[in-house]
Design a protein around this motif. Structure first.
Motif, PDB file in Angstrom:
ATOM      1  N   TYR A 141       0.822  -1.213   0.000  1.00 10.20           N
ATOM      2  CA  TYR A 141       0.000   0.000   0.000  1.00 10.20           C
ATOM      3  C   TYR A 141       0.857   1.265   0.000  1.00 10.20           C
ATOM      4  O   TYR A 141       0.456   2.290  -0.566  1.00 10.20           O
ATOM      5  CB  TYR A 141      -0.949  -0.015   1.203  1.00 10.20           C
ATOM      6  CG  TYR A 141      -2.138  -0.917   0.993  1.00 10.20           C
ATOM      7  CD1 TYR A 141      -3.256  -0.480   0.303  1.00 10.20           C
ATOM      8  CD2 TYR A 141      -2.128  -2.227   1.457  1.00 10.20           C
ATOM      9  CE1 TYR A 141      -4.343  -1.308   0.085  1.00 10.20           C
ATOM     10  CE2 TYR A 141      -3.204  -3.076   1.248  1.00 10.20           C
ATOM     11  CZ  TYR A 141      -4.308  -2.610   0.555  1.00 10.20           C
ATOM     12  OH  TYR A 141      -5.379  -3.447   0.345  1.00 10.20           O
ATOM     13  N   ALA A 142       2.034   1.218   0.616  1.00  8.21           N
ATOM     14  CA  ALA A 142       2.919   2.389   0.582  1.00  8.21           C
ATOM     15  C   ALA A 142       3.462   2.603  -0.823  1.00  8.21           C
ATOM     16  O   ALA A 142       3.556   3.741  -1.296  1.00  8.21           O
ATOM     17  CB  ALA A 142       4.071   2.192   1.569  1.00  8.21           C
ATOM     18  N   ARG A 143       3.811   1.514  -1.512  1.00 12.71           N
ATOM     19  CA  ARG A 143       4.283   1.646  -2.889  1.00 12.71           C
ATOM     20  C   ARG A 143       3.176   2.179  -3.803  1.00 12.71           C
ATOM     21  O   ARG A 143       3.425   2.988  -4.690  1.00 12.71           O
ATOM     22  CB  ARG A 143       4.790   0.293  -3.396  1.00 12.71           C
ATOM     23  CG  ARG A 143       5.468   0.366  -4.762  1.00 12.71           C
ATOM     24  CD  ARG A 143       5.842  -0.986  -5.292  1.00 12.71           C
ATOM     25  NE  ARG A 143       4.661  -1.753  -5.643  1.00 12.71           N
ATOM     26  CZ  ARG A 143       4.298  -2.887  -5.068  1.00 12.71           C
ATOM     27  NH1 ARG A 143       5.021  -3.383  -4.069  1.00 12.71           N
ATOM     28  NH2 ARG A 143       3.215  -3.539  -5.452  1.00 12.71           N
ATOM     29  N   ARG A 144       1.972   1.725  -3.562  1.00 12.33           N
ATOM     30  CA  ARG A 144       0.837   2.204  -4.359  1.00 12.33           C
ATOM     31  C   ARG A 144       0.620   3.697  -4.140  1.00 12.33           C
ATOM     32  O   ARG A 144       0.275   4.421  -5.078  1.00 12.33           O
ATOM     33  CB  ARG A 144      -0.409   1.408  -3.981  1.00 12.33           C
ATOM     34  CG  ARG A 144      -1.625   1.697  -4.844  1.00 12.33           C
ATOM     35  CD  ARG A 144      -2.791   0.815  -4.415  1.00 12.33           C
ATOM     36  NE  ARG A 144      -2.459  -0.610  -4.523  1.00 12.33           N
ATOM     37  CZ  ARG A 144      -3.277  -1.586  -4.125  1.00 12.33           C
ATOM     38  NH1 ARG A 144      -4.450  -1.286  -3.573  1.00 12.33           N
ATOM     39  NH2 ARG A 144      -2.914  -2.846  -4.264  1.00 12.33           N
ATOM     40  N   ARG A 145       0.861   4.161  -2.911  1.00 14.21           N
ATOM     41  CA  ARG A 145       0.711   5.584  -2.625  1.00 14.21           C
ATOM     42  C   ARG A 145       1.747   6.409  -3.382  1.00 14.21           C
ATOM     43  O   ARG A 145       1.457   7.506  -3.850  1.00 14.21           O
ATOM     44  CB  ARG A 145       0.842   5.835  -1.121  1.00 14.21           C
ATOM     45  CG  ARG A 145       0.722   7.295  -0.720  1.00 14.21           C
ATOM     46  CD  ARG A 145       0.998   7.494   0.768  1.00 14.21           C
ATOM     47  NE  ARG A 145       0.004   6.838   1.596  1.00 14.21           N
ATOM     48  CZ  ARG A 145       0.056   6.812   2.926  1.00 14.21           C
ATOM     49  NH1 ARG A 145       1.071   7.385   3.554  1.00 14.21           N
ATOM     50  NH2 ARG A 145      -0.884   6.208   3.618  1.00 14.21           N
ATOM     51  N   ALA A 147       0.740   6.674  -6.974  1.00 20.20           N
ATOM     52  CA  ALA A 147      -0.515   7.391  -7.173  1.00 20.20           C
ATOM     53  C   ALA A 147      -0.255   8.836  -7.582  1.00 20.20           C
ATOM     54  O   ALA A 147      -1.134   9.496  -8.148  1.00 20.20           O
ATOM     55  CB  ALA A 147      -1.357   7.348  -5.907  1.00 20.20           C
ATOM     56  N   SER A 148       0.959   9.312  -7.295  1.00 20.79           N
ATOM     57  CA  SER A 148       1.353  10.662  -7.696  1.00 20.79           C
ATOM     58  C   SER A 148       1.891  10.629  -9.122  1.00 20.79           C
ATOM     59  O   SER A 148       2.842   9.899  -9.428  1.00 20.79           O
ATOM     60  CB  SER A 148       2.431  11.199  -6.748  1.00 20.79           C
ATOM     61  OG  SER A 148       2.999  12.387  -7.248  1.00 20.79           O
ATOM     62  N   GLY A 208       6.065  11.220   1.843  1.00 20.34           N
ATOM     63  CA  GLY A 208       4.693  10.734   1.736  1.00 20.34           C
ATOM     64  C   GLY A 208       4.472   9.366   2.327  1.00 20.34           C
ATOM     65  O   GLY A 208       3.334   8.892   2.400  1.00 20.34           O
ATOM     66  N   LEU A 209       5.542   8.710   2.779  1.00 19.65           N
ATOM     67  CA  LEU A 209       5.417   7.362   3.321  1.00 19.65           C
ATOM     68  C   LEU A 209       5.084   7.352   4.812  1.00 19.65           C
ATOM     69  O   LEU A 209       4.266   6.560   5.268  1.00 19.65           O
ATOM     70  CB  LEU A 209       6.721   6.578   3.085  1.00 19.65           C
ATOM     71  CG  LEU A 209       7.105   6.304   1.632  1.00 19.65           C
ATOM     72  CD1 LEU A 209       8.443   5.589   1.568  1.00 19.65           C
ATOM     73  CD2 LEU A 209       6.033   5.487   0.930  1.00 19.65           C
ATOM     74  N   ASP A 213       1.114   9.431   8.305  1.00 20.42           N
ATOM     75  CA  ASP A 213       0.716   8.573   9.425  1.00 20.42           C
ATOM     76  C   ASP A 213       1.002   9.241  10.758  1.00 20.42           C
ATOM     77  O   ASP A 213       0.205   9.131  11.701  1.00 20.42           O
ATOM     78  CB  ASP A 213       1.465   7.238   9.352  1.00 20.42           C
ATOM     79  CG  ASP A 213       1.110   6.437   8.100  1.00 20.42           C
ATOM     80  OD1 ASP A 213       0.031   6.687   7.539  1.00 20.42           O
ATOM     81  OD2 ASP A 213       1.916   5.584   7.691  1.00 20.42           O
ATOM     82  N   LYS A 241       7.935   0.212   5.432  1.00 19.36           N
ATOM     83  CA  LYS A 241       8.214   1.501   4.803  1.00 19.36           C
ATOM     84  C   LYS A 241       9.616   1.534   4.199  1.00 19.36           C
ATOM     85  O   LYS A 241       9.822   2.050   3.096  1.00 19.36           O
ATOM     86  CB  LYS A 241       8.067   2.623   5.840  1.00 19.36           C
ATOM     87  CG  LYS A 241       6.681   2.731   6.454  1.00 19.36           C
ATOM     88  CD  LYS A 241       5.648   3.173   5.446  1.00 19.36           C
ATOM     89  CE  LYS A 241       4.289   3.384   6.105  1.00 19.36           C
ATOM     90  NZ  LYS A 241       3.266   3.879   5.174  1.00 19.36           N
ATOM     91  N   LYS A 296       4.804  17.729   4.761  1.00 23.47           N
ATOM     92  CA  LYS A 296       5.480  17.041   3.660  1.00 23.47           C
ATOM     93  C   LYS A 296       6.416  17.970   2.910  1.00 23.47           C
ATOM     94  O   LYS A 296       7.553  17.612   2.592  1.00 23.47           O
ATOM     95  CB  LYS A 296       4.430  16.453   2.708  1.00 23.47           C
ATOM     96  CG  LYS A 296       5.017  15.684   1.545  1.00 23.47           C
ATOM     97  CD  LYS A 296       3.913  15.101   0.677  1.00 23.47           C
ATOM     98  CE  LYS A 296       4.478  14.376  -0.535  1.00 23.47           C
ATOM     99  NZ  LYS A 296       3.396  13.811  -1.382  1.00 23.47           N
TER     100      LYS A 296
END
Length: 286
Positions: free
Chosen positions: A29-33, A36-37, A105-106, A110, A133, A200
């Motif tokens: 899910y972190a890689r997908r985030r 996503a950019s 962003g990782l 959170d 992460k 960020k």
């Protein structure tokens, strides 16, 4: 028994997933985030142009019949250990830019939005969260450094001839070892900065500042004192000193090399300590 006399006890039953599977969920899910950019996706593809140029140089340098009409090509391109060290350094510079924009962003969201309590309230330890992460950065930076570097090395091995293979067959191990040292330190540093800086954009600026301001300060020291000690203040130049023995380049001053290894180890150790201080599943409510 009254409710207030009951104490909290964590779940002690069987778990549906192993530790590595739980880490894999965080990684996925972190890689997908990251991808996503659209900006990070384009930046990642731009970084891949560096090994592509390197591959073209390797190919054309082994086709001297075609290059003879353009003059002595080997006078400025020689495929040896220095060639791979310099191009790996170039790949690492571009990969640093990618990491500076991707890492905040990782972890930062959170920490800022209280997500750590939700993560760690589940059967997931702090170290599993951090490993998930960390593995994202390690995998993505590997795809920009030693993986394409080994592809270029394999092409050179196949077309360079037996003489080149016998002389430089060890370079593949050097590419992997040098990249893993650089990726590990950078990933820990980037996660540490993003876990302590909540915003960020400020985390991105802090990572870029560590590189550019350190490089400028180090260059000023080198120019003023006619020394190479300023490389210890530049993150990317620091690793060139560490890589000297790995790529069997002309030796530098032993004291400088020893200091570089100490600084690299200190950056990794302090970053890991800062991360484990910040990654906690609790909050103080006043």
């Amino acid at each position: 028994m009254a409710v207030y006399k009951q104490t909290y006890r964590g779940y002690e039953g069987p778990l549906a997933a192993s530790a590595w599977q739980r880490v894999g969920v965080i990684h996925r899910y972190a890689r997908r985030r990251v991808f996503a950019s659209r900006f990070l996706t384009v930046l990642f593809l731009i970084c891949l142009l560096v090994p592509l140029i390197q591959l073209v140089l390797v190919y054309v340098s082994n086709n001297l019949g075609f290059l003879s009409q353009f003059g002595n090509f080997h006078s400025f391109v020689t495929i040896d250990n220095n060639f791979f060290a310099q191009w790996l350094h170039t790949e690492c510079v571009f990969a640093f830019l990618f990491a500076a924009f991707a890492a905040p962003g990782l972890v930062a969201p959170d920490v800022t939005n209280g997500g750590l309590s939700l993560y760690l309230a589940r059967p997931l330890s702090r170290w599993e969260y951090m490993l998930g992460k960390f593995s994202v950065l390690f995998a993505l930076l590997s795809a920009l450094t030693w993986v394409p570097g080994l592809i270029v090395y394999a092409v050179q091995m196949s077309i360079g001839g037996a003489a080149w293979r016998s002389q430089f067959g060890w370079i593949g191990i050097s590419i992997v070892l040098a990249s893993w040292i650089w990726i590990t330190v950078l990933s820990l540093l980037a996660i540490a900065v993003s876990s302590w800086v909540r915003w960020k954009i400020i985390a991105i600026g802090a990572l870029l500042g560590i590189d550019f301001l350190g490089a400028g300060f180090g260059a000023a020291i080198n120019a003023t004192l006619s020394t190479q000690a300023g490389d210890l203040f530049s993150f990317n130049a620091l690793h060139l000193v560490v890589w000297t023995a790995i790529f069997r380049q002309p030796p530098l001053a032993p004291l400088l090399v020893a200091a570089a290894w100490i600084v690299v180890a200190a950056i990794a150790g302090i970053s890991l300590w800062l991360v484990q201080l910040k990654i906690r599943g609790l909050a103080v409510v006043r």
